[in-house]
Design an enzyme around this catalytic site. Structure first.
Site, PDB file in Angstrom:
ATOM      1  N   ARG A  10       0.910  -1.238   0.062  1.00 42.26           N
ATOM      2  CA  ARG A  10       0.002  -0.097   0.137  1.00 42.26           C
ATOM      3  C   ARG A  10       0.772   1.129   0.116  1.00 42.26           C
ATOM      4  O   ARG A  10       1.864   1.305   0.751  1.00 42.26           O
ATOM      5  CB  ARG A  10      -0.790   0.037   1.022  1.00 42.26           C
ATOM      6  CG  ARG A  10      -2.067  -0.866   1.216  1.00 42.26           C
ATOM      7  CD  ARG A  10      -2.916  -0.350   0.093  1.00 42.26           C
ATOM      8  NE  ARG A  10      -4.088  -1.338   0.064  1.00 42.26           N
ATOM      9  CZ  ARG A  10      -4.319  -2.609  -0.811  1.00 42.26           C
ATOM     10  NH1 ARG A  10      -3.451  -2.727  -1.525  1.00 42.26           N
ATOM     11  NH2 ARG A  10      -5.431  -3.340  -0.767  1.00 42.26           N
TER      12      ARG A  10
ATOM     13  N   GLU B 128      -4.047   7.415  -5.221  1.00 42.65           N
ATOM     14  CA  GLU B 128      -3.953   6.683  -6.447  1.00 42.65           C
ATOM     15  C   GLU B 128      -5.338   7.208  -7.190  1.00 42.65           C
ATOM     16  O   GLU B 128      -6.398   7.239  -6.602  1.00 42.65           O
ATOM     17  CB  GLU B 128      -4.105   5.004  -6.136  1.00 42.65           C
ATOM     18  CG  GLU B 128      -2.936   4.553  -5.747  1.00 42.65           C
ATOM     19  CD  GLU B 128      -3.137   2.961  -5.198  1.00 42.65           C
ATOM     20  OE1 GLU B 128      -3.991   2.427  -5.393  1.00 42.65           O
ATOM     21  OE2 GLU B 128      -2.056   2.726  -4.942  1.00 42.65           O
TER      22      GLU B 128
ATOM     23  N   HIS C  59      -1.105   0.117  -9.799  1.00 43.33           N
ATOM     24  CA  HIS C  59      -2.050  -0.855  -8.968  1.00 43.33           C
ATOM     25  C   HIS C  59      -2.286  -1.782  -9.706  1.00 43.33           C
ATOM     26  O   HIS C  59      -3.519  -2.114  -9.792  1.00 43.33           O
ATOM     27  CB  HIS C  59      -2.820  -0.018  -7.945  1.00 43.33           C
ATOM     28  CG  HIS C  59      -3.138  -1.011  -6.814  1.00 43.33           C
ATOM     29  ND1 HIS C  59      -3.415  -0.155  -5.358  1.00 43.33           N
ATOM     30  CD2 HIS C  59      -3.118  -2.205  -6.432  1.00 43.33           C
ATOM     31  CE1 HIS C  59      -3.685  -1.098  -4.542  1.00 43.33           C
ATOM     32  NE2 HIS C  59      -3.384  -2.478  -5.222  1.00 43.33           N
TER      33      HIS C  59
HETATM   34  C1  GLV Z   1      -4.774  -5.178  -4.014  1.00 45.00           C
HETATM   35  O1  GLV Z   1      -4.015  -4.455  -3.632  1.00 45.00           O
HETATM   36  C2  GLV Z   1      -5.619  -6.051  -2.798  1.00 45.00           C
HETATM   37  O2  GLV Z   1      -5.710  -5.538  -1.701  1.00 45.00           O
HETATM   38  O3  GLV Z   1      -6.100  -6.981  -3.427  1.00 45.00           O
END
Ligand code: GLV
Ligand code: GLV
Length: 321
Positions: free
Chosen positions: A238, A267, A286
């Site tokens: 994160r 993000e 991401h």
């Molecule tokens: C992606 O970052 C998730 O938490 O699945």
């Protein structure tokens, strides 16, 4: 093959069969995130919610939902977007999607590490812009995994899968840190060390822990100042684990060699963000779990979690609150 069958089954399940015959479904019909206003309006009176990691589920949303809400099912393994205390207080169950995205996320992490350490985006750019004038001994040199020390912060499911994939590259030492030593670390010859030791001795640092009050802002000025100037920093957990101002300073001053990030704050990262001006910073949008089959299986699991919560039966992946 088993995975793609699951994907097909998932699609069927999601495209109405199970869900739409068992409950009334109100669906946000776009790939873009639901707006806050639409979420607050749409959730009124709902018994269940299937959400994404971009949806912040806090007290305001829970209040808007009202007392019917029994289950929240998130299409993610991370759950830092959920106000767990508020959810627990209201007796709401939570489903999430661990395990099914472990392999895809570990693969992406390895890809990002190699791309960053070996400067692939820069190389691709040079080919396109005419910067490739000839073969030069030191041009676009980077760092290799063979004989290196890798430090994994958070040797959970994903951290372990990353370590398993990196070891065959000839990694010499695998260090890890976290709250507790993990018995499964033996499989990768992992050495449990204090965070400071990991930071100062690693050639590659991979952040794979969850975002908690303890890990928020953990990678800061002091952290980067302990890294080797030749070390590469990778984060696929994160964004908020990293102090981005401090990372920018460490990268631009040459205090550390390079960084690869699949997660940022915010993000999306604004296109004029200072990190994007740096050649030694590779930023991805991401996409850790973004393979077709993984997203299919995640979706099926999220639906099954939702249905279990609605029916008051087992949820295949229920978060222990
Ligand atoms: C992606 O970052 C998730 O938490 O699945
Ligand atoms: C971390 O996200 C884990 O799955 O262990």
């Amino acid at each position: 093959a088993a995975e793609s069958n699951k994907y097909e089954a998932a699609k069927e399940e999601i495209l109405s069969q199970t869900v739409c015959t068992r409950c009334e479904v109100s669906q946000w019909d776009s790939d873009e995130p639901v707006s806050r206003a639409d979420l607050l309006k749409g959730i009124q009176g709902a018994h269940g919610l299937l959400c994404l990691l971009s949806d912040k589920i806090d007290a305001e949303v829970l209040e808007a939902a009202g007392p019917n809400l029994k289950v929240i099912s998130t299409l993610s393994v991370g759950f830092d977007h959920l106000a767990i205390d508020e959810i627990k207080k209201r007796g709401i169950r939570v489903g999430y999607t661990p395990d099914v995205l472990t392999d895809a996320t570990a693969e992406l992490t390895v890809a990002l590490l190699l791309a960053t350490a070996r400067r692939l985006p820069e190389g691709v750019e040079e080919v396109k812009n005419g910067g490739w004038s000839s073969w030069k001994p030191l041009w676009l040199c980077g760092y290799g995994l063979s004989g290196s020390t890798v430090g994994v912060i958070g040797l959970g499911r994903i951290g372990m899968a990353i370590a398993q994939r990196l070891m065959p590259f000839g990694v010499k030492r695998l260090l890890y840190s976290g709250r507790t030593a993990k018995p499964h670390a033996a499989e990768v010859n992992g050495e449990f060390v204090p965070l400071d030791t990991l930071v100062s001795e690693s050639d590659f640092i991979v952040v794979s822990c969850s975002l908690t009050p303890e890990t928020q802002g953990m990678c800061d000025k002091s952290f980067f100042s302990k890294m080797k100037p030749t070390a590469v920093f990778i984060n696929t957990s994160r964004g908020a684990v990293v102090n981005q101002e401090h990372l920018y300073e460490a990268l631009s001053s040459g205090q550390i060699a390079a960084a690869g990030l699949d997660v940022t704050t915010p993000e999306p990262l604004p296109t004029n963000h200072q990190l994007l001006t740096l050649k030694n910073c590779v930023v991805l949008p991401h996409i850790g779990s973004a393979t077709y089959s993984t997203r299919g299986v995640m979706s099926a699991l999220a639906v099954q979690n939702l249905l279990g919560g609605l029916q008051g039966t087992d949820m295949p992946s229920e978060l222990t609150l």
